[in-house]
Design an enzyme around this catalytic site. Structure first.
Site, PDB file in Angstrom:
ATOM      1  N   HIS A  97       1.054  -0.873   0.054  1.00 16.41           N
ATOM      2  CA  HIS A  97       0.180   0.024  -0.209  1.00 16.41           C
ATOM      3  C   HIS A  97       1.197   0.952  -0.057  1.00 16.41           C
ATOM      4  O   HIS A  97       1.473   1.305   1.045  1.00 16.41           O
ATOM      5  CB  HIS A  97      -0.600   0.013   1.468  1.00 16.41           C
ATOM      6  CG  HIS A  97      -1.924   1.490   1.097  1.00 16.41           C
ATOM      7  ND1 HIS A  97      -1.780   1.899   2.454  1.00 16.41           N
ATOM      8  CD2 HIS A  97      -3.088   1.608   0.750  1.00 16.41           C
ATOM      9  CE1 HIS A  97      -2.194   2.971   1.895  1.00 16.41           C
ATOM     10  NE2 HIS A  97      -3.457   2.754   1.069  1.00 16.41           N
ATOM     11  N   ARG A  98       0.808   1.658  -1.084  1.00 12.55           N
ATOM     12  CA  ARG A  98       1.430   3.378  -1.662  1.00 12.55           C
ATOM     13  C   ARG A  98       2.979   2.836  -1.140  1.00 12.55           C
ATOM     14  O   ARG A  98       3.757   3.592  -0.852  1.00 12.55           O
ATOM     15  CB  ARG A  98       1.126   4.245  -0.627  1.00 12.55           C
ATOM     16  CG  ARG A  98      -0.109   4.730   0.023  1.00 12.55           C
ATOM     17  CD  ARG A  98      -0.353   6.105   0.785  1.00 12.55           C
ATOM     18  NE  ARG A  98      -2.061   5.766   1.420  1.00 12.55           N
ATOM     19  CZ  ARG A  98      -2.248   5.906   2.050  1.00 12.55           C
ATOM     20  NH1 ARG A  98      -1.357   7.478   2.599  1.00 12.55           N
ATOM     21  NH2 ARG A  98      -3.232   6.483   1.989  1.00 12.55           N
ATOM     22  N   GLU A 108       1.277  -0.029  -5.265  1.00  9.68           N
ATOM     23  CA  GLU A 108       0.171   0.475  -5.816  1.00  9.68           C
ATOM     24  C   GLU A 108       0.375   2.150  -6.200  1.00  9.68           C
ATOM     25  O   GLU A 108       1.477   2.748  -5.399  1.00  9.68           O
ATOM     26  CB  GLU A 108      -0.790   0.880  -3.798  1.00  9.68           C
ATOM     27  CG  GLU A 108      -2.112   1.213  -4.215  1.00  9.68           C
ATOM     28  CD  GLU A 108      -2.500   1.606  -3.683  1.00  9.68           C
ATOM     29  OE1 GLU A 108      -3.597   2.062  -3.344  1.00  9.68           O
ATOM     30  OE2 GLU A 108      -1.637   2.327  -2.652  1.00  9.68           O
ATOM     31  N   ASP A 120      -1.007   5.874  -6.396  1.00 11.94           N
ATOM     32  CA  ASP A 120      -2.269   6.449  -6.483  1.00 11.94           C
ATOM     33  C   ASP A 120      -1.427   7.584  -7.259  1.00 11.94           C
ATOM     34  O   ASP A 120      -0.581   7.551  -7.019  1.00 11.94           O
ATOM     35  CB  ASP A 120      -2.621   7.247  -5.454  1.00 11.94           C
ATOM     36  CG  ASP A 120      -3.038   6.263  -4.452  1.00 11.94           C
ATOM     37  OD1 ASP A 120      -3.683   5.409  -4.322  1.00 11.94           O
ATOM     38  OD2 ASP A 120      -2.802   6.316  -2.544  1.00 11.94           O
ATOM     39  N   HIS A 139      -1.299  10.658  -2.815  1.00 10.97           N
ATOM     40  CA  HIS A 139      -2.515  10.207  -2.842  1.00 10.97           C
ATOM     41  C   HIS A 139      -2.931  11.380  -2.288  1.00 10.97           C
ATOM     42  O   HIS A 139      -4.294  11.388  -2.807  1.00 10.97           O
ATOM     43  CB  HIS A 139      -2.396   9.651  -1.378  1.00 10.97           C
ATOM     44  CG  HIS A 139      -3.606   9.412  -0.472  1.00 10.97           C
ATOM     45  ND1 HIS A 139      -4.464  10.193   0.586  1.00 10.97           N
ATOM     46  CD2 HIS A 139      -4.445   7.651  -0.454  1.00 10.97           C
ATOM     47  CE1 HIS A 139      -5.256   8.969   0.797  1.00 10.97           C
ATOM     48  NE2 HIS A 139      -5.719   8.064  -0.389  1.00 10.97           N
ATOM     49  N   GLU A 187      -4.139   3.683  -8.917  1.00 10.32           N
ATOM     50  CA  GLU A 187      -5.861   3.966  -8.985  1.00 10.32           C
ATOM     51  C   GLU A 187      -5.530   5.441  -9.530  1.00 10.32           C
ATOM     52  O   GLU A 187      -4.773   5.985  -9.372  1.00 10.32           O
ATOM     53  CB  GLU A 187      -5.788   4.329  -7.863  1.00 10.32           C
ATOM     54  CG  GLU A 187      -7.192   5.243  -7.201  1.00 10.32           C
ATOM     55  CD  GLU A 187      -7.425   5.315  -5.395  1.00 10.32           C
ATOM     56  OE1 GLU A 187      -8.230   6.220  -5.528  1.00 10.32           O
ATOM     57  OE2 GLU A 187      -6.981   4.420  -4.521  1.00 10.32           O
ATOM     58  N   GLN A 209      -7.870   0.708 -10.263  1.00 12.34           N
ATOM     59  CA  GLN A 209      -8.939   1.345  -9.464  1.00 12.34           C
ATOM     60  C   GLN A 209      -9.017   2.077  -9.237  1.00 12.34           C
ATOM     61  O   GLN A 209      -8.791   3.209  -9.414  1.00 12.34           O
ATOM     62  CB  GLN A 209      -8.373   0.535  -8.050  1.00 12.34           C
ATOM     63  CG  GLN A 209      -7.155   1.394  -7.849  1.00 12.34           C
ATOM     64  CD  GLN A 209      -6.481   0.541  -6.250  1.00 12.34           C
ATOM     65  OE1 GLN A 209      -7.020   0.315  -5.537  1.00 12.34           O
ATOM     66  NE2 GLN A 209      -5.331   0.930  -5.429  1.00 12.34           N
TER      67      GLN A 209
END
Length: 309
Positions: free
Chosen positions: A48-49, A75, A77, A90, A157, A193
């Site tokens: 995550h990140r 991941e 963002d 993010h 994302e 996503q």
């Protein structure tokens, strides 16, 4: 008689052609994402990140650490700069994770590149501080692809797509430029996503072969209907809700519709175990190393062996 036979033969050929076309159409609809690693039986570990529990989120060191800890996906963002470049961040504002202020959309890439994206982490987490984190730069999507190449997997994302007109087109262009999709638009190492169904539908319209995941953010106990899941299945391969608001029944419904279930953000061992017991096919965590340990224990237990600590 011959005329009747000819007519009959023509009708049969026409019927066969229509049947074949219908079958091909159904195969295309159901098989758009069949080449994606999302369909592997392996439970995926999404950093995550990056490994953001150990390094400044959305920086190259965080992504590297995620790989070293055997995370299956990096991941990313995405936000978009004033001059239309996609950067890994993010928040819509640069304030939290850099020494700058303001909205990403109001800053050019050159201005973003002047910011320090690592020192904040050292100050917030002195026990994890490293000198190399000082002065880290915000990476572009292209820079991440250049660094990690086609061997890595990316879970991307589209953040706040309504703020960034053209974000989806730019993303697909970069994917093509760095050969993350083949000549037929297929990919084996990218998932896209978004919380925005509109953004996902736009991506789907631009390239129906890309595997998509519908994100959800629930404020209260999560519920979802069969109708919703069937609708999601028309354009996506999975769903990703906030783990704190779901239960086993929610996961069961998702899996009954043959959709992948990737909750976020699961950092506690007990929650990781619970997610696996409920049937999660992967999860997002700031600690990919911890999840791998839990996953190993779970697999041993599932195989009927004694769990080792």
């Amino acid at each position: 008689m011959k005329t009747n036979l000819k007519k009959f033969g023509f009708c049969m050929m026409s019927a066969a052609f229509i049947l074949q076309a219908t079958s091909m159409g159904a195969s295309a609809a159901n098989g758009n994402h069949s080449n994606s690693s999302i369909h592997e039986k392996k439970i995926v570990n999404v950093a995550h990140r990056g490994a953001s529990g150990y390094a400044p989120e959305h920086t190259i060191p965080a992504y590297q650490m995620g790989e070293q800890m055997k995370g299956d996906y990096i991941e990313i963002d995405l936000q978009m700069t004033k001059d239309g470049r996609l950067v890994a961040m993010h928040d819509e504002k640069v304030d939290r994770t850099t020494n700058g202020t303001g909205l990403v959309k109001d800053l050019t890439l050159a201005e973003i590149k002047k910011l320090d994206a690592g020192t904040w982490f050292n100050e917030k987490y002195p026990q994890l501080a490293k000198e190399v984190y000082e002065g880290l730069k915000v990476p572009t999507l292209e820079e991440v692809f250049k660094k990690f190449g086609k061997k890595a997997n990316y879970y991307i994302e589209t953040k706040s797509p309504d703020v960034y007109p053209g974000m989806e087109e730019e993303l697909l262009q970069v994917l093509e430029e760095y050969k993350m999709v083949d000549s037929k638009g297929r990919t084996k190492n990218v998932l896209i996503q978004s919380f925005s169904k509109e953004s996902l539908m736009k991506v789907h319209d631009l390239n129906p072969k890309l595997p998509l995941v519908q994100l959800f953010s629930y404020k209260t106990q999560a519920t979802i209907s069969d109708e919703e899941l069937e609708s999601i299945k028309e354009y996506a391969v999975g769903v990703g809700p906030n783990f704190s608001k779901v239960d086993g029944q929610y996961v069961k419904m998702v899996r009954n519709h043959d959709l992948q279930f990737h909750p976020y953000t699961v950092n506690e061992r007990a929650d990781m175990k619970k997610a696996l017991e409920w049937g999660a096919t992967g999860l997002f965590t700031n600690y990919p190393d911890v999840f791998n340990e839990v996953l190993s224990e779970y697999k041993h237990k599932d195989n009927g062996n004694k769990v080792t600590k």
